[in-house]
Design an enzyme around this catalytic site. Structure first.
Site: not given
Length: 407
Positions: A46, A49-50, A126
């Site tokens: 993840h 991905e950022h 997040e």
């Protein structure tokens, strides 16, 4: 018609030409998800991905955003437990630009250590946001209960403990392992041209990396229990049961069962718990299918003092379904609803692109719509009822209640 082309390096391009649409959706699917992470790497998929949005040698993060804003397009990404997807949707005459920008992000992201440090804080926020939302957090806790000793049960976002470990070197090492040609599918749908496919092949069809064979260990389902106190106005409950893999021949029978159970407004759970008893505003079930296993889950949110009743009613409803069986009419209605949902999804280039990309990446084949309709039509009440054993065992349970109610 869906067409698949394999480049010389092993990367696959999946295309669906829809000439009457004026948009094009493109997605780059990489078979790398949180399941592929070691405990120390939890969350790195993840995080990558950022980072792909944080700038390249040619474009800053702001310039990447402006490229799409100025043409009225959208670009985004998401990480799942078994794959990552970077996708965009634009007007057809901007499709080549969209592909060029995504390719630049995919191959040339700088992974600046300063940006890595900044993005750690973004992901921490997040994580905190997810934990603050009890109706999301209760699902996260359920996965930890169901698979406590397997990476499939770990949070996709990672944790505050693992994030500091993600250095530029760790990111590069992980991408070398998983961001490989044979692990990647580029899916495009809409008013595409032969020139666009040639551009995709030119940009993605020549990179090389050492391919490593992926060996998955089948996760063992655990019927455990999780209880969490939180400042919340409502109690939240999740029940989890073993489900089916993507390739299980009974997957459409289970889809009908899930739909009957809690997948629609006419489902057993919705009608009994919300309409008849007024016990919950939100009540539903869902099935998550993966390459070698699946999970059937039920969620309900209600006032804290009604939580024991909600759990009891759900368990009693499952028992009644097993004992009394199903009605022919409700099974037929559920099948028609599934077919309707499938066909309505054809109206979006994004949904077609996503469906084609996932099928190629996870299954290595494509079922046309007539074939899927036939498989749904073949579902019978006897086949659906034969799956009742899935919801007969002890479930995994996750509960979040307010501190005041639990004290």
């Amino acid at each position: 018609m869906v067409t698949t082309y394999t480049c010389e390096n092993g990367l696959r391009i999946v295309s669906e030409h829809i000439p009457h649409f004026r948009s094009v959706a493109v997605g780059v699917f990489v078979k790398a998800g949180s399941r592929d992470e070691s405990p120390e790497e939890n969350g790195i998929t993840h995080f990558i991905e950022h980072m792909l949005f944080k700038g390249t040698e040619k474009r800053t993060a702001k310039q990447i955003a402006r490229e799409f804003d100025r043409i009225g397009g959208d670009i985004n990404a998401y990480t799942s437990k078994e794959y990552t997807c970077y996708y965009a949707k634009v007007l057809d005459h901007h499709a080549e630009l969209a592909v060029q920008v995504i390719a630049d992000m995919f191959f040339n992201s700088k992974m600046d250590p300063v940006e890595i440090d900044k993005e750690r804080q973004v992901v921490l926020e997040e994580i905190s946001m997810t934990e603050d939302m009890a109706d999301d957090d209760v699902h996260e806790q359920l996965w930890k209960v169901m698979y406590p000793h397997h990476s499939i049960g770990a949070p996709i976002l990672g944790t505050a403990e693992t994030l500091p470990r993600f250095t530029r070197e760790k990111i590069a090492e992980f991408m070398d392992r998983f961001y490989t040609p044979k692990n990647t599918v580029v899916s495009v749908a809409g008013n595409i041209t032969p020139q666009l496919i040639k551009l995709i092949e030119a940009l993605f069809g020549s990179f090389t990396k050492k391919e490593s064979k992926k060996i998955y260990v089948l996760p063992d389902f655990s019927a455990g229990y999780s209880y969490k106190n939180k400042e919340t106005e409502q109690g939240h409950l999740c029940l989890g049961y073993p489900g089916m893999s993507l390739t299980d021949p009974d997957i459409y029978n289970l889809s009908v069962l899930n739909n009957l159970l809690g997948g629609s407004m006419s489902s057993r759970l919705f009608q009994e718990i919300r309409e008849e008893r007024g016990l919950a505003y939100s009540i539903y079930s869902y099935h998550s299918a993966y390459s070698d296993h699946g999970t059937l889950a039920i969620y309900g949110g209600t006032a804290d003092e009604q939580m024991p009743e909600l759990q009891e009613v759900i368990l009693q409803l499952l028992k009644t379904m097993r004992i009394q069986g199903l009605g022919t009419e409700e099974v037929l209605d559920s099948k028609e609803q599934l077919k309707g949902n499938l066909m309505l999804g054809l109206e979006s280039t994004s949904s077609r692109m996503s469906r084609n990309g996932k099928q190629e990446l996870m299954l290595g084949k494509h079922q046309d719509y007539d074939e899927i309709i036939s498989l749904i039509d073949a579902v019978s009440i006897e086949k659906v009822e034969s799956l009742m054993d899935l919801i007969s065992g002890q479930p995994a349970i996750s509960i979040i209640r307010s501190k005041e109610a639990s004290s």
